[in-house]
Enzyme design. Structure first.
Site, PDB file in Angstrom:
ATOM      1  N   HIS A   1       0.857  -0.855   0.132  1.00 30.32           N
ATOM      2  CA  HIS A   1       0.519  -0.200   0.100  1.00 30.32           C
ATOM      3  C   HIS A   1       0.879   1.198   0.073  1.00 30.32           C
ATOM      4  CE1 HIS A   1      -2.946  -2.772   1.048  1.00 30.32           C
ATOM      5  NE2 HIS A   1      -3.913  -2.242   1.519  1.00 30.32           N
TER       6      HIS A   1
ATOM      7  N   ASN B   1       7.923  -3.799   3.254  1.00 25.21           N
ATOM      8  CA  ASN B   1       6.856  -3.519   3.563  1.00 25.21           C
ATOM      9  C   ASN B   1       6.421  -3.940   5.184  1.00 25.21           C
ATOM     10  OD1 ASN B   1       4.412  -2.737   2.797  1.00 25.21           O
ATOM     11  ND2 ASN B   1       3.614  -4.903   2.583  1.00 25.21           N
TER      12      ASN B   1
END
EC number: 3.1.30.-
Length: 400
Positions: free
Chosen positions: A240, A271
């Site tokens: 994201h 991430n």
């Protein structure tokens, strides 16, 4: 014998008293519950209240106490909306909440006009007050452009035939608010920047992580990576840019963070480790005046490729960045454009696409907004002066 009779009499009295008390308790419970008054229900859009111009359907998820009666009615937009794909005049529907998944589908015709249109769907559970849901259908040529120069977080417009600018909106307390804006590069199948405000209203509420991976309804599907069913190939996560955890105000807000336009192929160990800790640091700088954030992906020299979930080739970013802006006190009550330079603070983070280990964000990634402007060619926070954008004070932002 007398002792035995006395024992049986005492036991009988005790049993009768127990039954009597149980009956009273049962009656009391019936009265306090008030029959069906304990029944309740909730409803929310599965993905988004905004749909593209083509005909299709959108789903409203219904939850609540099993057996709760619900009634739905399309109060506006009956000429193009229906609760049936076969009967376009069906504008009312009722049912009861059942165990498992309860879905109410809203079907709509294509919008060939030059203007977006709005339908209103009213849903009422038992004796609860009815709640109204807006369904916004875009026109054929509509892009939902960001409010350039008006919203503090949105970078300046940059002309490029491969760029598509989009803003996504969501409902909050029956009001339509901006969720986030993007500059999407069709050749990269990714957003070059995602701009969004952070405030308690966005961070906390009835929402939760939805994991509703979906294509962005505004950007043509052919330009998006297809990771709706599975992630990118290799060691890449569906990373994201606007974090899911930044949008827990409502499920609709959160579901929009799972659009493919908000994803990039991001190394799992970046991430889930240092980058995730950086996102937490950013949230910790939320304030009453609102924190303004732009997160971006940079595709520099030597960029490699991987595959999406459908085995299509997609580019991999060489770097990621974040730029932040807020008032120093966090409680001026002013708009950014009305603040003096001394009332504002900013910082930038430039991150190589690699594993840093499971560490807190290091000072080495800290830089100025001005530096990231020079690296990317974008102009961030156009409402503030160049001197504000030259700041680089990590300790102000909790990085030591």
């Amino acid at each position: 014998m007398r002792l035995l009779n006395s024992y049986y009499k005492a036991t009988l009295k005790f049993l009768l008293l127990t039954v009597f008390i149980s009956c009273i308790a049962a009656c009391s419970n019936d009265d306090s519950n008030g029959g069906d008054s304990s029944q309740s229900g909730e409803a929310y859009w599965k993905i988004s209240s905004t749909v593209k111009s083509a005909s299709g359907s959108s789903a409203i998820i219904i939850t609540g106490t099993p057996g709760t009666i619900w009634n739905a009615e399309i109060t506006e937009g009956t000429t193009w909306c229906s609760f049936s794909s076969n009967d376009l005049t069906l504008s009312s529907k009722s049912g009861e909440v059942k165990d498992g998944l309860n879905v109410l589908y809203v079907y709509y015709n294509s919008n060939t006009s030059k203007e977006q249109r709005v339908a209103k769907i009213s849903i009422q559970f038992a004796d609860q007050e009815a709640k109204v849901f807006d369904l916004v259908q875009l026109s054929e040529s509509q892009q939902n452009l960001p409010a350039f120069k008006l919203w503090a977080e949105v970078p300046d417009f940059k002309e490029n035939a491969n760029y598509q600018y989009v803003t996504h909106y969501a409902l909050l307390n029956d009001k339509t608010i901006r969720n986030y804006s993007i500059c999407f590069d069709k050749t990269k199948k990714a957003a070059l920047w995602v701009a969004y405000p952070i405030h308690t209203a966005y961070l906390k509420g009835s929402g939760e992580r939805t994991d509703r991976w979906a294509f962005d309804p505004i950007i043509p599907q052919s330009y998006q990576a297809d990771c709706t069913l599975k992630s990118y190939g290799g060691s890449y996560d569906r990373g994201h840019q606007l974090p899911s955890a930044d949008r827990l105000g409502t499920d609709e807000m959160n579901a929009q963070t799972f659009y493919m336009s908000n994803m990039t192929p991001q190394l799992n160990r970046l991430n889930q480790d240092m980058w995730a800790k950086l996102e937490t640091k950013v949230r910790a700088n939320n304030c009453s005046d609102t924190l303004y954030v732009v997160t971006g992906a940079y595709f520099g020299a030597g960029a490699t490729t991987t595959t999406d979930g459908a085995k299509n080739t997609v580019p991999v970013p060489t770097n990621y960045f974040k730029v932040l802006l807020r008032t120093k006190s966090g409680k001026t009550g002013k708009n950014i454009k009305d603040c003096s330079d001394s009332e504002l603070i900013s910082i930038g983070f430039w991150v190589d696409h690699k594993s840093y280990g499971n560490i807190e964000p290091p000072k080495s990634i800290c830089t100025s907004v001005a530096d990231i402007e020079s690296k990317t060619g974008f102009t961030f926070f156009p409402q503030v002066s160049s001197s504000v954008k030259k700041q680089n004070n990590p300790s102000q932002w909790g990085i030591n």
